[in-house]
Write a protein that holds these residues in place. Structure first.
Motif, PDB file in Angstrom:
ATOM      1  N   LYS A 136       0.836  -1.193   0.000  1.00 44.17           N
ATOM      2  CA  LYS A 136       0.000   0.000   0.000  1.00 44.17           C
ATOM      3  C   LYS A 136       0.881   1.257   0.000  1.00 44.17           C
ATOM      4  CE  LYS A 136      -3.183   2.349   3.095  1.00 44.17           C
ATOM      5  NZ  LYS A 136      -3.652   2.346   4.488  1.00 44.17           N
ATOM      6  N   ASP A 137       1.915   1.269   0.845  1.00 38.04           N
ATOM      7  CA  ASP A 137       2.802   2.439   0.951  1.00 38.04           C
ATOM      8  C   ASP A 137       3.662   2.630  -0.300  1.00 38.04           C
ATOM      9  OD1 ASP A 137       1.733   2.787   3.431  1.00 38.04           O
ATOM     10  OD2 ASP A 137       3.471   2.014   4.533  1.00 38.04           O
ATOM     11  N   ALA A 138       3.928   1.543  -1.038  1.00 39.75           N
ATOM     12  CA  ALA A 138       4.707   1.667  -2.278  1.00 39.75           C
ATOM     13  C   ALA A 138       3.830   2.226  -3.400  1.00 39.75           C
ATOM     14  CB  ALA A 138       5.267   0.300  -2.696  1.00 39.75           C
ATOM     15  N   VAL A 139       2.539   1.905  -3.345  1.00 41.90           N
ATOM     16  CA  VAL A 139       1.628   2.327  -4.406  1.00 41.90           C
ATOM     17  C   VAL A 139       1.151   3.772  -4.179  1.00 41.90           C
ATOM     18  CG1 VAL A 139      -0.690   1.907  -5.377  1.00 41.90           C
ATOM     19  CG2 VAL A 139       0.892  -0.024  -5.015  1.00 41.90           C
ATOM     20  N   ALA A 140       0.877   4.127  -2.924  1.00 42.15           N
ATOM     21  CA  ALA A 140       0.264   5.437  -2.623  1.00 42.15           C
ATOM     22  C   ALA A 140       1.007   6.625  -3.246  1.00 42.15           C
ATOM     23  CB  ALA A 140       0.099   5.598  -1.110  1.00 42.15           C
ATOM     24  N   PRO A 141       2.338   6.774  -3.043  1.00 42.64           N
ATOM     25  CA  PRO A 141       3.008   7.942  -3.634  1.00 42.64           C
ATOM     26  C   PRO A 141       3.033   7.905  -5.161  1.00 42.64           C
ATOM     27  CG  PRO A 141       4.621   6.469  -2.618  1.00 42.64           C
ATOM     28  CD  PRO A 141       3.266   5.960  -2.237  1.00 42.64           C
ATOM     29  N   ALA A 142       3.009   6.700  -5.739  1.00 43.71           N
ATOM     30  CA  ALA A 142       3.060   6.576  -7.206  1.00 43.71           C
ATOM     31  C   ALA A 142       1.764   7.046  -7.864  1.00 43.71           C
ATOM     32  CB  ALA A 142       3.352   5.123  -7.600  1.00 43.71           C
ATOM     33  N   ILE A 143       0.663   7.022  -7.107  1.00 42.64           N
ATOM     34  CA  ILE A 143      -0.615   7.411  -7.716  1.00 42.64           C
ATOM     35  C   ILE A 143      -1.100   8.781  -7.243  1.00 42.64           C
ATOM     36  CG2 ILE A 143      -1.323   5.014  -8.071  1.00 42.64           C
ATOM     37  CD1 ILE A 143      -3.198   5.245  -5.692  1.00 42.64           C
ATOM     38  N   ALA A 144      -0.403   9.339  -6.226  1.00 44.33           N
ATOM     39  CA  ALA A 144      -0.829  10.634  -5.680  1.00 44.33           C
ATOM     40  C   ALA A 144      -0.771  11.674  -6.787  1.00 44.33           C
ATOM     41  CB  ALA A 144       0.069  11.031  -4.517  1.00 44.33           C
ATOM     42  N   GLY A 145      -1.828  12.442  -6.933  1.00 45.82           N
ATOM     43  CA  GLY A 145      -1.821  13.552  -7.892  1.00 45.82           C
ATOM     44  C   GLY A 145      -2.159  13.157  -9.317  1.00 45.82           C
ATOM     45  N   ILE A 146      -2.368  11.855  -9.580  1.00 48.62           N
ATOM     46  CA  ILE A 146      -2.783  11.467 -10.936  1.00 48.62           C
ATOM     47  C   ILE A 146      -4.307  11.631 -11.032  1.00 48.62           C
ATOM     48  CG2 ILE A 146      -2.853   9.623 -12.668  1.00 48.62           C
ATOM     49  CD1 ILE A 146      -0.294   8.509 -11.538  1.00 48.62           C
ATOM     50  N   GLU A 147      -4.715  12.514 -11.912  1.00 49.81           N
ATOM     51  CA  GLU A 147      -6.151  12.847 -11.995  1.00 49.81           C
ATOM     52  C   GLU A 147      -6.936  11.802 -12.785  1.00 49.81           C
ATOM     53  OE1 GLU A 147      -7.891  16.154 -11.388  1.00 49.81           O
ATOM     54  OE2 GLU A 147      -6.317  16.475  -9.893  1.00 49.81           O
TER      55      GLU A 147
END
Lengths: 203, 203
Positions: free
Chosen positions: A81-92
């Motif tokens: 979950k923590d590896a995925v969260a920053p990778a998807i943050a801000g993608i609209e």
């Protein structure tokens, strides 16, 4: 019983930075040991040796090998979950977001190949933790997709079926292109899979 | 070693109808026993009892518990294939064909819930059989989709990524809606998943 054990382990949550470091060392050693030897062949003695921690210290953090295994499944589930969260943050774009989530997961699986053996063995050793991992992962995907559908950004209605379908796709792509074969760039795999969930196969 | 063992078991292929019936009874008993108790807790004695077969007769058909387990994985893998094949025969639309394949598989999983425990345990007990099952299943999906793309019936190019993505989707939908929850009609689950692979999520 599993719930009671989880609660008891939660009481053992370290309160100092040093304690957290020792707990982390034990979890990392457990990841290597369980990943390499499987649950039954793994031992607390060997895990504490790998972690460079005294055997007696083990019980400050975990009640048993079983409790450590369950804590590791929860830990790895949280780290995905923590590896995925920053990778998807801000993608609209919600479909592009799922593609970025897949790419981040494929990278994680390549760096932590043990995750498959550990989560898969949990089906037999800690079935409640195993089921919780998948139910939580599916719930996160469902929430993202339902929000996007509510905003009209993807075609709805969105259903649990979509969430389990996407999760299964990701799990098997991680197995094939994260763990079994390493020659395909993860970005390429994610792009192809993402085009499938974007537009489908129909002409 | 696994190959040699498989070959040796192949030599034990029964040549008479009665022999095939006994072998089938042993495989069915093994499905129930391994599915219920797992590989390690299962015993040849108990499997022969379930099958109503004399203990000595077991070795006419299989060399060991291990050989029986591997034969069972191959058998279940083949039965999934045989359950899907008639359901998709004659369906011209390639996307609809995958939906029919999923619906047939969901029905099979509901009727044979042990299949998950058996195939999943194979990862640890018979990893070569486990990998073979998924590689063969993916190869069948890939072949169907590539043929359809060559005919221009779906948008290509089709890649192994598509095959593993669809297989993963099917496996997890079978786990969720075949084994864990039984309240959703399999046709409804297959229809929603099939719309996803037909048109995707993009507006």
């Amino acid at each position: 019983m599993a719930d009671a054990a989880a609660e008891k382990s939660a009481d053992k949550t370290p309160r100092t930075a040093r304690g957290r470091k020792t707990q982390r060392a034990l979890l990392d050693a457990a990841e290597a040991e369980f990943g390499e030897r499987g649950f039954h062949e793994s031992s607390i003695v060997s895990i504490t040796k790998r972690a460079g921690v005294a055997l007696g210290t083990f019980y400050t953090y975990f009640d048993s090998k079983d409790a450590l295994f369950r804590a590791l499944v929860r830990d790895m589930s949280g780290r995905v979950k923590d590896a995925v969260a920053p990778a998807i943050a801000g993608i609209e774009d919600p479909v592009g977001r799922e593609g970025a989530a897949l790419e981040a997961f494929l990278g994680f699986a390549r760096d932590h190949k043990e995750i498959y053996r550990i989560i898969d063995e949990a089906e037999f050793v800690a079935p409640d933790s195993w089921r919780e991992h998948y139910e939580r992962t599916a719930a996160r995907i469902l929430e993202r997709l339902q929000e996007a559908a509510a905003e009209g950004a993807i075609s709805g209605p969105i259903d649990e079926v979509h969430a389990w379908a996407l999760m299964g796709m990701n799990v098997f792509l991680g197995l094939k292109f994260g763990v079994m074969d390493e020659d395909r760039p993860v970005g390429e795999v994610a792009r192809i899979a993402n085009a499938l969930i974007a537009k489908g196969l129909a002409r």
